[in-house]
Design an enzyme around this catalytic site. Structure first.
Site, PDB file in Angstrom:
ATOM      1  N   CYS A   1     -15.908 -32.707   6.524  1.00 49.69           N
ATOM      2  CA  CYS A   1     -16.870 -33.233   5.829  1.00 49.69           C
ATOM      3  C   CYS A   1     -16.780 -32.564   4.445  1.00 49.69           C
ATOM      4  O   CYS A   1     -15.614 -32.756   3.597  1.00 49.69           O
ATOM      5  CB  CYS A   1     -18.278 -32.946   6.433  1.00 49.69           C
ATOM      6  SG  CYS A   1     -19.436 -33.777   5.700  1.00 49.69           S
TER       7      CYS A   1
ATOM      8  N   HIS B   1     -17.876 -36.180  11.132  1.00 46.26           N
ATOM      9  CA  HIS B   1     -18.148 -35.154  11.914  1.00 46.26           C
ATOM     10  C   HIS B   1     -17.629 -35.307  13.572  1.00 46.26           C
ATOM     11  O   HIS B   1     -18.312 -35.910  14.220  1.00 46.26           O
ATOM     12  CB  HIS B   1     -19.681 -34.836  12.038  1.00 46.26           C
ATOM     13  CG  HIS B   1     -20.033 -34.120  10.689  1.00 46.26           C
ATOM     14  ND1 HIS B   1     -20.008 -32.828  10.266  1.00 46.26           N
ATOM     15  CD2 HIS B   1     -20.451 -34.819   9.596  1.00 46.26           C
ATOM     16  CE1 HIS B   1     -20.552 -32.485   9.239  1.00 46.26           C
ATOM     17  NE2 HIS B   1     -20.802 -33.952   8.854  1.00 46.26           N
TER      18      HIS B   1
ATOM     19  N   GLU C   1     -17.496 -33.337  15.649  1.00 46.44           N
ATOM     20  CA  GLU C   1     -18.290 -32.617  16.634  1.00 46.44           C
ATOM     21  C   GLU C   1     -19.656 -33.395  16.678  1.00 46.44           C
ATOM     22  O   GLU C   1     -20.591 -32.966  17.750  1.00 46.44           O
ATOM     23  CB  GLU C   1     -18.742 -31.180  16.118  1.00 46.44           C
ATOM     24  CG  GLU C   1     -19.784 -31.170  14.937  1.00 46.44           C
ATOM     25  CD  GLU C   1     -18.943 -31.408  13.481  1.00 46.44           C
ATOM     26  OE1 GLU C   1     -18.033 -32.103  13.439  1.00 46.44           O
ATOM     27  OE2 GLU C   1     -19.782 -30.962  12.511  1.00 46.44           O
TER      28      GLU C   1
END
Lengths: 258, 203
Positions: free
Chosen positions: B81, B183, B185
């Protein structure tokens, strides 16, 4: 293409999901972490935890829930309810929340929006707006304290101001429709979407699959939120997403776990 | 030594990325210490918030020089990011400020004919072969949250894009330096796949 998001909202009290969730067989239907995992598995795009008591003590419990959830569930998590000051926001973000939703405190002190979004980026600051139609004045007014107190503030003006102050997203709940299952408030949602250039989450009133189709077709909202409709399995999320996908709404169809 | 250095420059919310690394059994250490970073097999540069503040934090801790040195030594560096945006030369966010210059190009605001920030699940469109995207396919969804986007000077740096009014670079790389605008995650099973690729590359 950017997808429309389907967001289940989990109301939490004393560390437990209020009324429980029973859309799949969970060992413990009241455990928010179990419920979050189940929603992730069935394709929810994001999760909202709403602390409905929101005392300081509750926030510690909420942080604990968020920490446990974020360790196992890799989709975005928003937390709201009783967020009053910068420290609350810091605590929740550090616990693993991706976004924090602010309601009454932002009305009392709009500077909080600016301060929080400058510190953490506006993408993690969601402003929750509970709006109710004033038929005399022909507008919508913002209510606070869980929809109990009318601030008399015009909802559209407030959304515009919140965007200017640095809000990254609006979580828009129609008090008139909440719990009615007669569909989202399309007029309200449309009006807000046309007033701001940040994502809007529609909330309150969904009763069937077509309500989701309508809000995504008629308004420019980015996400639709529901609670009990999902918790009790009235509409399974995979069915809803397939239904919307088949009707040309951009929707993420999650791959089945092998 | 299969440990990853997560660069510590005062940004919050690293919890999810740490947990996902643990899920794919990658050991990590949060650090800004040059010896520790040097001892790791790879570097993860996280980031949320604004470019200018982040780049000031990085410079004030001497991390810019450390990261450039590590990159020149061929160490695998992944920016996520804002961490990806920091790999570029500069950004116009909050006035012009300089990044690490590991990938040529600049970072600019998403043109406002669409809603900004770009929030949500968007699909990947692979433009070049990339080891990071092994087992991923066109149309896989990943989660984005950002207002600025990278404009690499050379199109060879762009490995995947996503459509949001314009084609936004989602995965960039140059030599041993990689960046994800999304992202991983927060990107469910696709994110997990990508993290597994990362593990293979790190070890």
């Amino acid at each position: 293409m950017l997808c429309k998001r389907i967001i289940p909202c989990l109301d939490v009290k004393d560390g437990r999901v209020v009324k429980g969730t029973n859309f799949v067989r969970l060992v413990d239907a009241g455990d928010p972490v179990e419920a979050a995992k189940a929603y992730d598995m069935c394709g929810a795009d994001e999760l909202v935890f709403l602390d409905i008591e929101a005392t300081n003590e509750c926030r510690k419990t909420m942080c604990d829930i968020v920490r446990k959830t974020a360790a196992e569930v890799f989709i975005p998590i928003t937390v709201g309810g009783g967020v009053r000051k910068m420290e609350d926001i810091t605590e929740l973000l550090n616990a693993g929340a991706d976004k924090v939703s602010i309601n009454s405190a932002a009305i009392k002190n709009p500077e909080l929006i600016r301060e929080a979004s400058q510190k953490y980026g506006k993408q993690c600051i969601v402003i929750a707006v509970d709006a109710k139609r004033n038929t005399d004045k022909g507008n919508w007014e913002v209510y606070v304290n869980g929809g109990r107190v009318n601030t008399k503030i015009d909802a559209l003006e407030w959304c515009i101001q919140a965007e200017q102050m640095g809000a990254g997203e609006i979580l828009l709940t129609s008090i008139d429709r909440d719990g009615m299952k007669t569909g989202y408030d399309i007029d309200l949602t449309k009006a807000v979407c046309n007033s701001v250039n940040i994502p809007v989450i529609a909330s309150g009133g969904a009763g069937n699959k077509k309500d989701f189709l309508d809000i995504f077709t008629i308004s420019k909202c980015d996400a639709a939120l529901a609670a009990s409709l999902f918790h009790f399995g009235e509409i399974p999320i995979p069915d809803l997403k397939q239904y919307l996908f088949d009707r040309n709404i951009p929707i993420r169809i999650a791959e089945k776990e092998v | 030594m299969s440990r990853i250095a997560i660069i510590d420059y005062g940004v919050g919310n690293l919890y999810s990325v740490q947990k996902m690394l643990e899920c794919v059994e990658l050991e990590w250490v949060l650090t800004s210490d040059s010896t520790t970073i040097d001892s790791c097999c790879g570097i993860l540069l996280p980031g949320v918030g604004a470019f200018k503040k982040a780049s000031e934090q990085i410079t004030s801790r001497g991390l810019d020089e450390i990261l450039k040195l590590q990159a020149s030594k061929g160490k695998l560096i992944l920016g996520i990011c804002l961490g990806m945006q920091l790999l570029f030369d500069c950004s116009t966010e909050d006035g012009l400020s300089y990044g690490l210059g590991l990938i040529e190009g600049m970072v600019d605001l998403i043109p406002s004919k669409v809603k900004v920030p770009h929030v949500g699940w968007n699909s990947l469109d692979m433009t070049k072969e990339c080891k990071m995207l092994k087992n991923c396919k066109d149309g896989d969804y990943v989660y984005f949250v950002h207002s600025y986007y990278a404009k690499p000077q050379y199109k060879e740096a762009v490995k995947a894009v996503t459509e949001y009014g314009i084609k936004i670079p989602a995965v960039v790389s140059k030599d041993n330096v990689y960046g994800f605008q999304f992202h991983p995650e927060k990107s469910g099973s696709t994110g997990m796949n990508i993290m597994k690729n990362l593990k293979e590359m790190f070890i």
